[in-house]
Structures are given as C-alpha cells and as structure tokens.
Design a protein around this motif. Structure first.
Motif, mmCIF file in Angstrom:
data_model
loop_
_atom_site.group_PDB
_atom_site.id
_atom_site.type_symbol
_atom_site.label_atom_id
_atom_site.label_comp_id
_atom_site.label_asym_id
_atom_site.label_seq_id
_atom_site.Cartn_x
_atom_site.Cartn_y
_atom_site.Cartn_z
ATOM 1 N N MET A 1 60.118 1.812 -81.907
ATOM 2 C CA MET A 1 60.045 3.200 -81.487
ATOM 3 C C MET A 1 58.581 3.654 -81.528
ATOM 4 O O MET A 1 57.903 3.530 -82.531
ATOM 5 N N GLU A 2 58.122 4.179 -80.428
ATOM 6 C CA GLU A 2 56.745 4.649 -80.350
ATOM 7 C C GLU A 2 56.619 6.023 -80.994
ATOM 8 O O GLU A 2 57.446 6.900 -80.790
ATOM 9 N N ARG A 3 55.569 6.169 -81.773
ATOM 10 C CA ARG A 3 55.259 7.465 -82.384
ATOM 11 C C ARG A 3 53.929 7.925 -81.818
ATOM 12 O O ARG A 3 52.983 7.155 -81.713
ATOM 13 N N LEU A 4 53.867 9.224 -81.464
ATOM 14 C CA LEU A 4 52.659 9.780 -80.873
ATOM 15 C C LEU A 4 52.073 10.856 -81.777
ATOM 16 O O LEU A 4 52.811 11.582 -82.461
ATOM 17 N N CYS A 5 50.760 10.964 -81.769
ATOM 18 C CA CYS A 5 50.053 11.995 -82.527
ATOM 19 C C CYS A 5 50.536 13.372 -82.063
ATOM 20 O O CYS A 5 50.638 13.632 -80.857
ATOM 21 N N LEU A 6 50.852 14.251 -83.017
ATOM 22 C CA LEU A 6 51.344 15.584 -82.688
ATOM 23 C C LEU A 6 50.289 16.434 -81.986
ATOM 24 O O LEU A 6 50.618 17.385 -81.289
ATOM 25 N N ASP A 7 49.017 16.088 -82.149
ATOM 26 C CA ASP A 7 47.953 16.870 -81.535
ATOM 27 C C ASP A 7 47.535 16.338 -80.174
ATOM 28 O O ASP A 7 47.582 17.038 -79.176
ATOM 29 N N CYS A 8 47.133 15.095 -80.126
ATOM 30 C CA CYS A 8 46.553 14.573 -78.884
ATOM 31 C C CYS A 8 47.477 13.638 -78.107
ATOM 32 O O CYS A 8 47.201 13.291 -76.966
ATOM 33 N N GLY A 9 48.579 13.208 -78.710
ATOM 34 C CA GLY A 9 49.532 12.350 -78.012
ATOM 35 C C GLY A 9 49.193 10.874 -78.005
ATOM 36 O O GLY A 9 49.861 10.088 -77.339
ATOM 37 N N THR A 10 48.174 10.471 -78.748
ATOM 38 C CA THR A 10 47.787 9.063 -78.829
ATOM 39 C C THR A 10 48.843 8.270 -79.588
ATOM 40 O O THR A 10 49.456 8.773 -80.537
ATOM 41 N N LEU A 11 49.068 7.030 -79.192
ATOM 42 C CA LEU A 11 50.010 6.151 -79.872
ATOM 43 C C LEU A 11 49.536 5.911 -81.299
ATOM 44 O O LEU A 11 48.373 5.586 -81.536
ATOM 45 N N LEU A 12 50.439 6.100 -82.271
ATOM 46 C CA LEU A 12 50.090 5.943 -83.682
ATOM 47 C C LEU A 12 50.383 4.535 -84.161
ATOM 48 O O LEU A 12 51.377 3.918 -83.770
ATOM 49 N N ARG A 13 49.534 4.054 -85.024
ATOM 50 C CA ARG A 13 49.715 2.746 -85.663
ATOM 51 C C ARG A 13 49.596 2.951 -87.159
ATOM 52 O O ARG A 13 48.831 3.785 -87.622
ATOM 53 N N GLY A 14 50.349 2.188 -87.917
ATOM 54 C CA GLY A 14 50.251 2.298 -89.374
ATOM 55 C C GLY A 14 51.563 2.737 -89.982
ATOM 56 O O GLY A 14 52.643 2.329 -89.547
#
Length: 121
Positions: A1-14
C-alpha cells in the motif's frame, strides 16, 4: 500500500506510521491547518489592542470624561472588550484590559484605569 506525504504528496518510505517526508512538510501541513483560527484570533487581538491604546491615550491621568464621538473618531470599536464590571449601584463599566469606560446619559463616557497588581507565575 502506497503512503503519500500529507503535505506535498510525495511517496513515503520508512516507518509504517510515517505521515510526512520531512519536518518542513510537517510544519507546512500543521501551519495550514491552524491558519483559519489564527486569522480570527489575530483580528480580534488587533481590535482589542487598538481599543486599549485609544483608552490609554485619552486617559493619561487615570480618570477623565470624553464624548462617545471622540472615541469613535479615534477608531474605538464598542463591540470588543475584555470584560465588564457592575458596581453595587448598578453602573456597568466596560473594560479593555486595565482601561475601562462607563457610558453616561449625556452621550459621554467616563474613562477609568483599574490599578491592579497581577501576580504572574
């Protein structure tokens, strides 16, 4: 499942519960959430400060009488104050911090300054 930054929408890793890509995005997001509330608070505080400054300027000696028109022409806003105080004889003083006024019958106001020691701490 892809998670995106709540601010800029960048794909999150970690970490699985990560919400932002960095501190900058976290700050931007939270500042944006608070902007609406802060604007209202800033506007009200600005009006209260202006009212206090007008009362202080027109009442340098702690007690004086001025016309309501003089307050209005200085930009005083009667809708905003910090508290009111009713005396035993029924007079209602309206205060903007330590400066207050009592509306008199002849379209004038009695300006007063409440001398009160504040204990901070």
């Amino acid at each position: 499942m892809e998670r995106l930054c709540l601010d800029c929408g960048t794909l999150l890793r970690g970490r699985a519960d990560k919400k932002y890509c960095d501190d900058s995005c976290r700050n931007n997001y939270n500042n944006r959430l608070k902007t609406g509330d802060n604007l209202v608070i800033k506007k009200v505080n600005s009006i209260l400060k202006k009212n206090r400054a007008i009362l202080a300027a027109l009442n340098p000696n702690g007690k004086t009488k001025v016309t309501s028109k003089k307050l209005i022409s200085a930009g005083f806003n009667f809708e905003y104050h910090t508290y009111s105080y009713e005396t035993q004889n029924g007079n209602a003083y309206i205060f903007c911090y330590e400066y207050g006024y009592l509306i008199l019958n002849d379209d004038s106001c009695l300006l007063v300054k409440k001398e009160e020691k504040l204990w901070l701490g």
